[in-house]
Write an enzyme that holds these catalytic residues in place. Structure first.
Site, mmCIF file in Angstrom:
data_model
loop_
_atom_site.group_PDB
_atom_site.id
_atom_site.type_symbol
_atom_site.label_atom_id
_atom_site.label_comp_id
_atom_site.label_asym_id
_atom_site.label_seq_id
_atom_site.Cartn_x
_atom_site.Cartn_y
_atom_site.Cartn_z
ATOM 1 N N SER A 181 -13.719 50.298 -32.333
ATOM 2 C CA SER A 181 -12.520 50.278 -31.491
ATOM 3 C C SER A 181 -12.227 51.677 -30.962
ATOM 4 O O SER A 181 -12.049 51.897 -29.754
ATOM 5 C CB SER A 181 -11.338 49.764 -32.327
ATOM 6 O OG SER A 181 -10.113 50.100 -31.742
ATOM 7 N N LYS A 185 -13.269 53.209 -26.894
ATOM 8 C CA LYS A 185 -12.220 53.744 -26.003
ATOM 9 C C LYS A 185 -12.489 55.206 -25.652
ATOM 10 O O LYS A 185 -12.325 55.607 -24.511
ATOM 11 C CB LYS A 185 -10.850 53.659 -26.693
ATOM 12 C CG LYS A 185 -10.268 52.269 -26.710
ATOM 13 C CD LYS A 185 -8.830 52.298 -27.167
ATOM 14 C CE LYS A 185 -8.695 52.699 -28.616
ATOM 15 N NZ LYS A 185 -8.369 51.642 -29.547
HETATM 16 N N1 URA Z 1 -6.897 53.096 -33.790
HETATM 17 C C1 URA Z 1 -7.684 52.441 -32.909
HETATM 18 O O1 URA Z 1 -7.778 52.809 -31.753
HETATM 19 N N2 URA Z 1 -8.346 51.373 -33.333
HETATM 20 C C2 URA Z 1 -8.276 50.930 -34.578
HETATM 21 O O2 URA Z 1 -8.924 49.971 -34.892
HETATM 22 C C3 URA Z 1 -7.454 51.610 -35.494
HETATM 23 C C4 URA Z 1 -6.771 52.693 -35.075
#
Ligand code: URA
Length: 422
Positions: A181, A185
């Site tokens: 995750s 990003k």
């Molecule tokens: N921050 C994130 O961006 N993703 C997660 O899964 C946990 C914390």
């Protein structure tokens, strides 16, 4: 053609999924062909059975390419926190290093579990816009060096959807899911270098140092594999960071920190993370970078940069509303503060309305806590431990007191930074 039930079963049996299977599940969910209940089931299987490094790298790659991948066209440094209670670091750090010439195009998230989210916090500034087009983001960062926005446009739609589902399906605390995750990003948002503040403790997603090391290892591996220099800093989240917990209250504390009046733990953290960002960006020795960051705190240039960012994003820094209803929580005894349970404080803040229980809940920006004591502080019976800011939701005083542990003996100051993993 793949079958989602077979993929769930395969993961339940602890077997390695292929990249094609991962892509089928993730993109099927993004395209509404796989419903929430099946995706939750797969996420739970991943949480329980784990993933190999190859699966995590494949999952990251699939999520990264589930939408646009941003090319900023200039060098920039990104900072990410794995989330903690009272963690307003980004709001201080981005303008602080921005004032020193580091470009930061910061895309943040909303609250997750008991931890707050930078975007929810920033939205407590009246008018502050956290969404904009990618073109506007690039223009803003080119012009003033810093932008603070939510996950935007079609960047990582897979993470956006899966992140919201994890928040309400008990699947937040999974190392492969957190690593993919965060890194999808970070990679999609175009930063050339990445500094990750990996929180460890009862108020963090990672509650023990071994898990935190494993998450750090994975994220550094993914970052470097995708050509971005990545550093993970393991930091203490056994008590809330700073004094304020709750959206508006945390923004106000961030402003004070940028003016040089911050709580010592938050102050030390931004100096440490800021100097890493600066030294990465400018190829500078860390000691020299520390001096620059400390100066930017002393001479208010970080604060001036925050004002610029808020103005650019149409916010009014003078309009940050805090609830007028307050209650003091007084200490039942004299002694020293042995611990302040960050997890419990985070949960109570959520109950007051500072966070969400379901993905459609609306945040109340004006509620939360201001602590008056930190771990190791001396306290007298009858002294205030914390002020609660509340509106329509009430929490029992005993629940707040339950967050504090006392000792008759002196307590040493907790370590803030455990390790740096490169
Ligand atoms: N921050 C994130 O961006 N993703 C997660 O899964 C946990 C914390």
């Amino acid at each position: 053609m793949y079958d989602i039930l077979e993929i769930i079963e395969k993961k339940c049996s602890g077997n390695e999924l292929t990249k094609a299977e991962i892509e089928f599940a993730v993109m099927g969910y993004v395209n509404d062909e796989i419903p929430d209940y099946q995706m939750s089931s797969l996420l739970m299987a991943i949480k329980l059975k784990g993933m190999t490094d190859k699966e995590v790298i494949d999952l990251t790659d699939v999520m990264l390419h589930s939408g646009d991948v941003l090319e900023l066209g200039f060098d920039s440094v990104d900072k990410h926190s794995t989330g903690g209670v009272g963690d307003k670091t980004t709001i201080v750090l981005a303008p602080l290093v921005g004032a020193l010439g580091v470009k930061v195009a910061k895309m943040s998230g909303r609250g997750l579990g008991h931890t707050g989210g930078t975007i929810d916090k920033l939205e407590s500034i009246s008018g502050f816009e956290t969404s904009m087009s990618l073109e506007d983001l690039k223009d803003q960062v080119s012009e003033i060096g810093v932008a603070l926005v939510g996950q935007m446009g079609n960047l990582c739609p897979a993470d956006k959807k899966i992140y919201a589902l994890r928040d309400v399906s008990g699947t937040v605390g999974s190392i492969p899911l957190i690593a993919s995750s965060i890194m999808s990003k970070k990679l999609a948002s175009g930063a050339s270098k990445i500094v990750i503040d990996l929180k460890v403790g009862n108020g963090a997603l990672m509650t023990n140092i071994e898990d935190a090391r494993e998450l750090a290892r994975l994220m550094v591996k993914i970052g470097n594999l995708f050509g971005r220099k990545t550093i993970c800093v393991l930091t203490n989240m056994n008590e809330p960071l700073g004094f304020a917990v709750g959206n508006s209250l945390e923004v106000l504390e961030s402003i004070e920190t940028l003016k040089g009046n911050g709580p010592s733990d938050l102050n030390d953290l931004v100096i440490n993370l800021g100097s890493l960002m600066l030294s990465l960006d400018k190829n500078m020795e860390t000691l020299e970078a520390i001096e620059y960051v400390e100066n930017a705190l002393k001479n208010n240039s970080g604060y001036e940069k925050l004002l610029e960012v808020v103005k650019y994003q149409h916010g009014d820094i003078d309009k940050i509303s805090v609830s007028n209803n307050t209650k003091e929580i007084v200490s039942p005894k004299s002694g020293y503060i042995k611990s302040i349970n960050a997890l419990k404080i985070g949960e109570l803040a959520r109950k007051l309305g500072a966070g969400r229980k379901t993905k459609d809940d609306v945040i109340d920006p004006g509620v939360g806590f201001v602590l008056h004591k930190k771990v190791s502080d001396k306290v007298e019976a009858g002294e205030s431990l914390a002020t609660v800011y509340y509106n329509d939701k009430i929490i029992p005083e005993a629940d707040v007191l339950d967050c504090f542990e006392f000792s008759n003996m002196e307590v040493s100051k907790p370590t803030l930074i455990y390790e740096i993993i490169k």
